[in-house]
Design a protein around this motif. Structure first.
Motif, PDB file in Angstrom:
ATOM      1  N   SER A  17       0.846  -1.203   0.000  1.00  0.00           N
ATOM      2  CA  SER A  17       0.000   0.000   0.000  1.00  0.00           C
ATOM      3  C   SER A  17       0.875   1.244   0.000  1.00  0.00           C
ATOM      4  CB  SER A  17      -0.890   0.025   1.236  1.00  0.00           C
ATOM      5  OG  SER A  17      -1.785  -1.050   1.216  1.00  0.00           O
ATOM      6  N   LEU A  18       0.615   2.129  -0.939  1.00  0.00           N
ATOM      7  CA  LEU A  18       1.309   3.409  -1.005  1.00  0.00           C
ATOM      8  C   LEU A  18       0.660   4.340   0.015  1.00  0.00           C
ATOM      9  CD1 LEU A  18       3.299   5.366  -2.401  1.00  0.00           C
ATOM     10  CD2 LEU A  18       1.481   5.825  -4.061  1.00  0.00           C
ATOM     11  N   LEU A  19       1.452   4.839   0.957  1.00  0.00           N
ATOM     12  CA  LEU A  19       0.912   5.681   2.026  1.00  0.00           C
ATOM     13  C   LEU A  19       1.095   7.173   1.758  1.00  0.00           C
ATOM     14  CD1 LEU A  19       2.233   3.639   5.092  1.00  0.00           C
ATOM     15  CD2 LEU A  19      -0.033   3.520   4.002  1.00  0.00           C
ATOM     16  N   LYS A  20       2.281   7.552   1.268  1.00  0.00           N
ATOM     17  CA  LYS A  20       2.556   8.969   1.050  1.00  0.00           C
ATOM     18  C   LYS A  20       3.721   9.130   0.085  1.00  0.00           C
ATOM     19  CE  LYS A  20       3.373  13.315   3.473  1.00  0.00           C
ATOM     20  NZ  LYS A  20       3.548  13.971   4.775  1.00  0.00           N
ATOM     21  N   VAL A  21       3.639  10.159  -0.763  1.00  0.00           N
ATOM     22  CA  VAL A  21       4.713  10.507  -1.688  1.00  0.00           C
ATOM     23  C   VAL A  21       5.401  11.746  -1.149  1.00  0.00           C
ATOM     24  CG1 VAL A  21       5.255  11.224  -4.052  1.00  0.00           C
ATOM     25  CG2 VAL A  21       3.431   9.551  -3.634  1.00  0.00           C
ATOM     26  N   HIS A  22       6.730  11.726  -1.102  1.00  0.00           N
ATOM     27  CA  HIS A  22       7.505  12.858  -0.589  1.00  0.00           C
ATOM     28  C   HIS A  22       8.262  13.533  -1.727  1.00  0.00           C
ATOM     29  CE1 HIS A  22       6.956  11.793   3.665  1.00  0.00           C
ATOM     30  NE2 HIS A  22       6.967  10.546   3.220  1.00  0.00           N
ATOM     31  N   LEU A  23       7.943  14.818  -1.929  1.00  0.00           N
ATOM     32  CA  LEU A  23       8.635  15.627  -2.920  1.00  0.00           C
ATOM     33  C   LEU A  23       9.475  16.671  -2.196  1.00  0.00           C
ATOM     34  CD1 LEU A  23       5.654  16.283  -5.365  1.00  0.00           C
ATOM     35  CD2 LEU A  23       7.347  14.448  -5.474  1.00  0.00           C
ATOM     36  N   ALA A  24      10.548  17.118  -2.830  1.00  0.00           N
ATOM     37  CA  ALA A  24      11.366  18.181  -2.247  1.00  0.00           C
ATOM     38  C   ALA A  24      10.512  19.433  -2.107  1.00  0.00           C
ATOM     39  CB  ALA A  24      12.591  18.453  -3.111  1.00  0.00           C
ATOM     40  N   SER A  25      10.726  20.168  -1.056  1.00  0.00           N
ATOM     41  CA  SER A  25       9.955  21.376  -0.780  1.00  0.00           C
ATOM     42  C   SER A  25      10.020  22.341  -1.963  1.00  0.00           C
ATOM     43  CB  SER A  25      10.513  22.047   0.477  1.00  0.00           C
ATOM     44  OG  SER A  25       9.787  23.209   0.772  1.00  0.00           O
ATOM     45  N   VAL A  33       8.887   7.463  -0.967  1.00  0.00           N
ATOM     46  CA  VAL A  33       7.482   7.102  -0.770  1.00  0.00           C
ATOM     47  C   VAL A  33       7.391   6.196   0.451  1.00  0.00           C
ATOM     48  CG1 VAL A  33       6.785   7.325  -3.198  1.00  0.00           C
ATOM     49  CG2 VAL A  33       7.561   5.117  -2.348  1.00  0.00           C
ATOM     50  N   ASP A  34       6.373   6.438   1.270  1.00  0.00           N
ATOM     51  CA  ASP A  34       6.090   5.588   2.423  1.00  0.00           C
ATOM     52  C   ASP A  34       5.157   4.466   1.968  1.00  0.00           C
ATOM     53  OD1 ASP A  34       7.498   7.343   4.114  1.00  0.00           O
ATOM     54  OD2 ASP A  34       5.686   8.482   4.591  1.00  0.00           O
ATOM     55  N   PHE A  35       5.335   3.267   2.543  1.00  0.00           N
ATOM     56  CA  PHE A  35       4.491   2.141   2.164  1.00  0.00           C
ATOM     57  C   PHE A  35       4.310   1.180   3.325  1.00  0.00           C
ATOM     58  CE2 PHE A  35       8.759   0.553   1.413  1.00  0.00           C
ATOM     59  CZ  PHE A  35       8.700  -0.777   1.810  1.00  0.00           C
ATOM     60  N   ALA A  36       3.270   0.352   3.197  1.00  0.00           N
ATOM     61  CA  ALA A  36       3.015  -0.756   4.124  1.00  0.00           C
ATOM     62  C   ALA A  36       2.940  -2.027   3.303  1.00  0.00           C
ATOM     63  CB  ALA A  36       1.708  -0.532   4.885  1.00  0.00           C
ATOM     64  N   LEU A  37       3.616  -3.066   3.742  1.00  0.00           N
ATOM     65  CA  LEU A  37       3.602  -4.345   3.040  1.00  0.00           C
ATOM     66  C   LEU A  37       2.227  -4.994   3.130  1.00  0.00           C
ATOM     67  CD1 LEU A  37       7.087  -5.641   4.183  1.00  0.00           C
ATOM     68  CD2 LEU A  37       6.421  -5.026   1.847  1.00  0.00           C
ATOM     69  N   GLU A  43       3.588  -1.989  10.626  1.00  0.00           N
ATOM     70  CA  GLU A  43       4.967  -1.538  10.461  1.00  0.00           C
ATOM     71  C   GLU A  43       5.112  -0.876   9.088  1.00  0.00           C
ATOM     72  OE1 GLU A  43       9.366  -3.583  10.334  1.00  0.00           O
ATOM     73  OE2 GLU A  43       7.763  -4.598  11.417  1.00  0.00           O
ATOM     74  N   ASN A  44       5.595   0.359   9.085  1.00  0.00           N
ATOM     75  CA  ASN A  44       5.748   1.104   7.838  1.00  0.00           C
ATOM     76  C   ASN A  44       7.218   1.227   7.466  1.00  0.00           C
ATOM     77  OD1 ASN A  44       2.943   1.617   7.640  1.00  0.00           O
ATOM     78  ND2 ASN A  44       3.156   3.246   9.132  1.00  0.00           N
ATOM     79  N   HIS A  45       7.441   1.398   6.161  1.00  0.00           N
ATOM     80  CA  HIS A  45       8.780   1.560   5.609  1.00  0.00           C
ATOM     81  C   HIS A  45       8.710   2.645   4.541  1.00  0.00           C
ATOM     82  CE1 HIS A  45       9.914  -2.305   7.438  1.00  0.00           C
ATOM     83  NE2 HIS A  45       8.743  -2.737   6.996  1.00  0.00           N
ATOM     84  N   HIS A  46       9.864   2.978   3.978  1.00  0.00           N
ATOM     85  CA  HIS A  46       9.859   3.882   2.834  1.00  0.00           C
ATOM     86  C   HIS A  46      10.915   3.472   1.819  1.00  0.00           C
ATOM     87  CE1 HIS A  46      12.843   5.884   5.505  1.00  0.00           C
ATOM     88  NE2 HIS A  46      13.414   6.283   4.379  1.00  0.00           N
ATOM     89  N   LEU A  47      10.635   3.841   0.568  1.00  0.00           N
ATOM     90  CA  LEU A  47      11.605   3.720  -0.506  1.00  0.00           C
ATOM     91  C   LEU A  47      12.236   5.087  -0.666  1.00  0.00           C
ATOM     92  CD1 LEU A  47       9.514   1.845  -3.248  1.00  0.00           C
ATOM     93  CD2 LEU A  47      11.052   0.843  -1.547  1.00  0.00           C
ATOM     94  N   ARG A  48      13.553   5.142  -0.712  1.00  0.00           N
ATOM     95  CA  ARG A  48      14.257   6.414  -0.944  1.00  0.00           C
ATOM     96  C   ARG A  48      14.937   6.313  -2.291  1.00  0.00           C
ATOM     97  NH1 ARG A  48      19.313   8.939   0.930  1.00  0.00           N
ATOM     98  NH2 ARG A  48      19.737   7.068   2.165  1.00  0.00           N
TER      99      ARG A  48
END
Length: 136
Positions: A17-25, A33-37, A43-48
């Motif tokens: 599940s895609l939780l949030k997308v992070h863009l530079a200010s 992007v934050d995700f949950a398996l 437990e949440n993780h992110h892809l950098r």
């Protein structure tokens, strides 16, 4: 094509599940992007994304499965693949792309194509070092 991070980023028919997308200010530069398996117990993780240059989100309803070259059933349940120096990557000016690969990432309701140097998986929700900081 090679499967990336299959042991820590996987699918059960549909992706994490895609939780949030992070863009530079103040920009559209993709950082993380934050995700949950799929089987996550909260437990949440992110892809950098390291030096992301190009990206596109595609809802699963409009993904062209007839033209895709990915058989997600053959990825060992991995939900991220590298397509290397794909035709899509090669369609852009190569000046800043010499170290980049084309990654395709399956989420629950969408796919993310991103051209970057590397994708890291890190625990927890993404926290930039400083507000608006562009990470490498």
């Amino acid at each position: 094509m090679r499967t990336i991070h299959a042991e820590t980023f996987y699918h059960d028919g549909r992706g994490p599940s895609l939780l949030k997308v992070h863009l530079a200010s103040g920009s559209s530069h993709l950082l993380a992007v934050d995700f949950a398996l799929p089987d996550s117990s909260g437990e949440n993780h992110h892809l950098r994304f390291i030096r992301a240059q190009v990206y596109a989100f595609t809802p699963e309803e409009v993904e062209n499965y007839e033209l895709t070259t990915i058989d997600w059933g053959s990825t060992g349940k991995g939900a991220m693949v590298s397509l290397g120096r794909s035709p899509w990557l090669m369609s852009f000016s190569q000046q800043h792309l010499t170290k980049c690969e084309h990654f395709k990432i399956m989420f629950y309701d969408e796919f993310l194509d991103v051209i970057c140097e590397q994708v890291l998986i890190e625990p927890g929700l993404f926290q930039p070092s400083k507000p608006g900081e562009l990470l490498p």
